[in-house]
Scaffold this active site. Structure first.
Site, PDB file in Angstrom:
ATOM      1  N   HIS A  18       0.841  -1.204   0.000  1.00  0.00           N
ATOM      2  CA  HIS A  18       0.000   0.000   0.000  1.00  0.00           C
ATOM      3  C   HIS A  18       0.875   1.253   0.000  1.00  0.00           C
ATOM      4  CE1 HIS A  18      -3.688   2.313   1.136  1.00  0.00           C
ATOM      5  NE2 HIS A  18      -2.780   3.131   1.652  1.00  0.00           N
ATOM      6  N   GLU A  19       1.808   1.334   0.940  1.00  0.00           N
ATOM      7  CA  GLU A  19       2.652   2.517   1.036  1.00  0.00           C
ATOM      8  C   GLU A  19       3.620   2.605  -0.133  1.00  0.00           C
ATOM      9  OE1 GLU A  19       1.822   4.685   3.043  1.00  0.00           O
ATOM     10  OE2 GLU A  19       0.519   3.499   4.349  1.00  0.00           O
ATOM     11  N   HIS A  22       1.959   4.521  -2.891  1.00  0.00           N
ATOM     12  CA  HIS A  22       2.073   5.970  -2.666  1.00  0.00           C
ATOM     13  C   HIS A  22       3.469   6.472  -3.034  1.00  0.00           C
ATOM     14  CE1 HIS A  22      -1.795   6.366  -0.802  1.00  0.00           C
ATOM     15  NE2 HIS A  22      -1.493   5.694   0.291  1.00  0.00           N
TER      16      HIS A  22
END
Length: 419
Positions: A18-19, A22
């Protein structure tokens, strides 16, 4: 121990991917990403690479990517400060030593009069020896050093707020999107290893107990008819068996070039909130193919997404109780149960959790990615951004309410497990 290891691996993977979404999109847009963190709280491990500090922190409750411009700088240089300067070979300032200047005897000490670390990139001040007002150009990758900890400056064009609406939205959306990508990838692996069900009335495997093994049914046998009714697909076969629990039935079996009949009585099995069904203890045949595994990864991710969205809808309308939700404690317990069922079931559970994380983060709630996307969308409509202080306050309140919800759900988990 197995449960703890499974939880650490699964949640670490979900948060990392997820990170990472980003981080990669933000870097592609030219945003300076100061830190990539797995967990919160005190640092356990860290290293710096390509302008970014990578850390693993004590509390495994999520993660974050700290982008320049999203939060106020922790250290500011103001007029009147006495700082030391170090320079590049081109004569630009490479480091600004805010304290502990004695540890840098080669630095040039000035008393700051004016500094701009965002747009014009200069620092102006009076020299210690001549008291002359001088101006120095800052290198775009210059650092200020406080307590011997360097922090790279962030020119405005490297800050989150300087990017277009599309670039910022992409950087925020990339996190949840990568959770869906992970689910697809994990389910492709599952299908490649486990194989995909084939809709034929052929026995894939026989359980160790049940009517099928007692009657002598074997893997590879084809059921051609049940009580005189012809069957050709797995669905046809299971439908007849399920509708006749505890009924003695005659099965016509084709095994190689041989055809013979067997009698079996399907056992009755309870089904929550439905009529009981009959089972004989057999599993569907499977096949393995690259195209089938790829298709399964996408279609199963879509089905998981639809089911989770439907459950959220029921929660909003009140048809689904908050008591049924699972928090960190509940998910830990369920993960342990799933891990005991084997690697393949754990893969499916990982995909479900990844889809769930992606959907939850896209909800238009403050402090979540969906809430941030909502403010970016509002900016696109209005033609100007919402006041950063007001937006920050909304996210802060949203985060506090989110933590209260987590605590409430965790309390429900504890009640279910221990009370």
């Amino acid at each position: 121990m197995n449960t703890l290891l499974a939880v650490i691996v699964i949640f670490g993977l979900l948060v990392f991917i997820h990170e990472w979404g980003h981080l990669i999109v933000a870097k592609k847009a030219g945003i300076l990403c100061r830190e990539f963190a797995i967990g919160f709280g005190p640092k356990l491990f860290s290293f710096v690479r390509n302008e970014t500090l990578y850390t693993i922190r004590l509390l495994p409750l999520g993660g974050f990517v700290r982008m320049a411009g999203e939060d106020p700088e922790l250290v500011q240089i103001k007029p009147g400060y006495e700082i030391g300067l170090l320079f590049t070979e081109e004569g630009k300032v490479s480091r600004m030593i805010i304290n502990n200047k004695s540890k840098h005897p080669d630095c040039k000490v000035i008393q700051v009069e004016k500094v701009d670390m965002e747009k014009d990139l200069f620092i102006q001040g009076y020299t210690e020896d001549t008291e002359e007002l001088v101006t120095y150009e800052l290198d775009r990758r210059a650092e200020y050093v406080y307590d011997e900890k360097p922090t790279q400056i962030a020119p405005y064009d490297r800050q989150f707020g300087s990017k277009t609406v599309g670039q910022r939205a992409a950087a925020i959306f990339a996190g949840p999107f990568m959770n869906f990508v992970l689910a697809v990838f994990v389910l492709i692996i599952y299908a490649a290893v486990a194989g995909l069900p084939v809709n034929e009335s052929v026995i894939g495997d026989v359980t160790d107990d049940g009517p099928a093994v007692e009657a002598g049914l074997e893997s590879g046998d084809r059921i051609t008819s049940i009580d005189g009714e012809e069957v050709a697909t797995w669905e046809d076969m299971t439908e007849i068996i399920q509708e006749n629990p505890n009924e003695n039935m005659e099965f016509e079996i084709a095994r190689g070039n041989e055809t013979f009949n067997l009698e079996m009585t399907p056992e009755e099995r309870e089904v929550p909130e439905a009529e009981n069904v009959g089972v004989i203890g057999v599993m569907a045949p499977t096949e393995r193919s690259i195209s089938g595994a790829l298709a399964f990864g996408f279609t199963q991710t879509y089905e998981y997404t639809a089911l989770i969205i439907e459950a959220l809808g029921l929660l909003i309308t009140g048809e689904f109780s908050l008591d049924a939700l699972a928090g960190p404690v509940g998910i830990y317990e369920y993960t342990g149960e799933v891990a005991a069922m084997g690697f393949l079931v754990l893969l499916q559970w990982t995909a479900i959790l990844s889809v769930n994380l992606g959907i939850i983060n896209l909800l238009p709630l403050p402090a979540l990615d969906g809430g941030r996307l909502m403010f970016i969308g509002l900016e696109a409509v209005r033609g100007k951004p919402v006041d950063p202080q007001k937006e920050g306050m909304v996210h802060l309140i949203g985060f506090a309410l989110l933590m209260l919800l987590v605590l409430a759900v965790t309390w429900n988990d504890i009640n279910r497990l221990f009370l």
